[in-house]
Design a protein around this motif. Structure first.
Motif, mmCIF file in Angstrom:
data_model
loop_
_atom_site.group_PDB
_atom_site.id
_atom_site.type_symbol
_atom_site.label_atom_id
_atom_site.label_comp_id
_atom_site.label_asym_id
_atom_site.label_seq_id
_atom_site.Cartn_x
_atom_site.Cartn_y
_atom_site.Cartn_z
ATOM 1 N N LEU A 1 32.290 54.067 32.224
ATOM 2 C CA LEU A 1 33.056 52.972 31.637
ATOM 3 C C LEU A 1 34.163 52.526 32.589
ATOM 4 O O LEU A 1 34.427 51.334 32.733
ATOM 5 C CB LEU A 1 33.639 53.383 30.284
ATOM 6 C CG LEU A 1 34.453 52.322 29.546
ATOM 7 C CD1 LEU A 1 33.639 51.045 29.327
ATOM 8 C CD2 LEU A 1 34.941 52.873 28.209
ATOM 9 N N ALA A 2 34.800 53.477 33.276
ATOM 10 C CA ALA A 2 35.830 53.138 34.265
ATOM 11 C C ALA A 2 35.240 52.261 35.359
ATOM 12 O O ALA A 2 35.868 51.287 35.794
ATOM 13 C CB ALA A 2 36.434 54.405 34.857
ATOM 14 N N GLY A 3 34.024 52.582 35.797
ATOM 15 C CA GLY A 3 33.361 51.787 36.828
ATOM 16 C C GLY A 3 33.100 50.370 36.370
ATOM 17 O O GLY A 3 33.310 49.409 37.113
ATOM 18 N N VAL A 4 32.658 50.224 35.129
ATOM 19 C CA VAL A 4 32.420 48.886 34.569
ATOM 20 C C VAL A 4 33.733 48.110 34.511
ATOM 21 O O VAL A 4 33.800 46.939 34.883
ATOM 22 C CB VAL A 4 31.760 48.983 33.174
ATOM 23 C CG1 VAL A 4 31.732 47.630 32.481
ATOM 24 C CG2 VAL A 4 30.348 49.549 33.300
ATOM 25 N N MET A 5 34.786 48.776 34.052
ATOM 26 C CA MET A 5 36.090 48.116 33.959
ATOM 27 C C MET A 5 36.592 47.702 35.342
ATOM 28 O O MET A 5 37.143 46.613 35.514
ATOM 29 C CB MET A 5 37.100 49.023 33.259
ATOM 30 C CG MET A 5 36.780 49.242 31.788
ATOM 31 S SD MET A 5 37.968 50.325 30.982
ATOM 32 C CE MET A 5 39.244 49.121 30.621
ATOM 33 N N ALA A 6 36.391 48.561 36.330
ATOM 34 C CA ALA A 6 36.821 48.226 37.691
ATOM 35 C C ALA A 6 36.061 47.014 38.208
ATOM 36 O O ALA A 6 36.650 46.117 38.827
ATOM 37 C CB ALA A 6 36.625 49.422 38.621
ATOM 38 N N GLU A 7 34.752 46.964 37.939
ATOM 39 C CA GLU A 7 33.945 45.817 38.362
ATOM 40 C C GLU A 7 34.417 44.526 37.702
ATOM 41 O O GLU A 7 34.307 43.447 38.280
ATOM 42 C CB GLU A 7 32.468 46.053 38.044
ATOM 43 C CG GLU A 7 31.805 47.064 38.949
ATOM 44 C CD GLU A 7 30.363 47.362 38.533
ATOM 45 O OE1 GLU A 7 29.816 46.661 37.669
ATOM 46 O OE2 GLU A 7 29.808 48.316 39.094
ATOM 47 N N GLN A 8 34.950 44.631 36.495
ATOM 48 C CA GLN A 8 35.451 43.459 35.757
ATOM 49 C C GLN A 8 36.928 43.203 36.052
ATOM 50 O O GLN A 8 37.556 42.390 35.397
ATOM 51 C CB GLN A 8 35.223 43.643 34.267
ATOM 52 C CG GLN A 8 33.765 43.684 33.895
ATOM 53 C CD GLN A 8 33.522 43.996 32.421
ATOM 54 O OE1 GLN A 8 34.434 44.356 31.682
ATOM 55 N NE2 GLN A 8 32.285 43.840 32.000
ATOM 56 N N ASN A 9 37.463 43.923 37.045
ATOM 57 C CA ASN A 9 38.856 43.781 37.482
ATOM 58 C C ASN A 9 39.863 44.164 36.401
ATOM 59 O O ASN A 9 40.986 43.672 36.391
ATOM 60 C CB ASN A 9 39.133 42.382 38.031
ATOM 61 C CG ASN A 9 40.225 42.404 39.081
ATOM 62 O OD1 ASN A 9 40.366 43.386 39.812
ATOM 63 N ND2 ASN A 9 40.999 41.342 39.148
#
Length: 189
Positions: free
Chosen positions: A9-17
């Motif tokens: 989930l952290a990775g997804v959030m990082a990708e979405q800035n």
């Protein structure tokens, strides 16, 4: 498990800035991995590396660099200096060092990565060429600084080295290569 889900989930959030949320989740994942597997386990090191990238994205270059240095030390001890994961961390650390203005330190790491990549992957592999391209950019920055400081011979050598790195990736007619070669000739005259 739950830790992997947090990290995902952290990775997804990082990708979405959504970096603040990603930071909190990566920090929780790191804490959990350390408690379960220890500080030098692959999952822990991977989460720390991802957290470092998020910190840099938030403008905390020093915090990101410190984490990358910690990860690099552990990977070097656990996996060896030329393991692909170790090389990726060296490459990423060199990038942040360049961004912070530690040009000699960044240059040394890029050169270590290029040497290992050349041995393992070959001189024309895309990863090797990419690292050479980044070293070329760094060398051009160093050449410009040397030129401004009146060190013409040093600047000319750095421009030649920058051109060589970029030519390996983009060919001799690349505008960057042509520019660096012209600057080297001008400064050598």
């Amino acid at each position: 498990g739950a830790l992997g889900a947090k990290e995902g989930l952290a990775g997804v959030m990082a990708e979405q800035n959504e970096l603040e949320g990603a930071q909190a989740l990566y920090e929780a994942a790191v804490e959990g991995y350390e408690a379960v597997y220890g500080g030098e386990a692959p999952n822990t090191l991977g989460a720390k590396g991802n957290l470092a990238i998020v910190l840099e994205g938030l403008g905390d270059l020093a915090g990101g660099r410190a984490l990358k240095e910690e990860v690099l030390e552990a990977q070097t001890a656990r996996l060896g200096p030329n393991h692909p994961s170790t090389l990726l961390t060296k490459y990423n650390l060199a990038d942040v060092m360049h961004e912070q203005g530690d040009l000699p330190g960044a240059r040394g790491l890029f050169e270590e990565v290029i040497e290992a990549q050349t041995q393992q992957l070959g001189p024309r592999h895309a990863d090797t060429l990419d690292t050479k391209g980044n070293l070329g950019i760094l060398l051009q920055t160093m050449a410009q600084a040397a030129e401004q400081n009146g060190a013409r011979a040093e600047a000319a050598g750095l421009y030649r080295a920058a051109a060589d790195m970029q030519e390996a990736r983009n060919g001799k007619d690349d505008k960057y290569v042509v520019h660096c070669r012209a600057k080297a000739r001008e400064l050598s005259a």
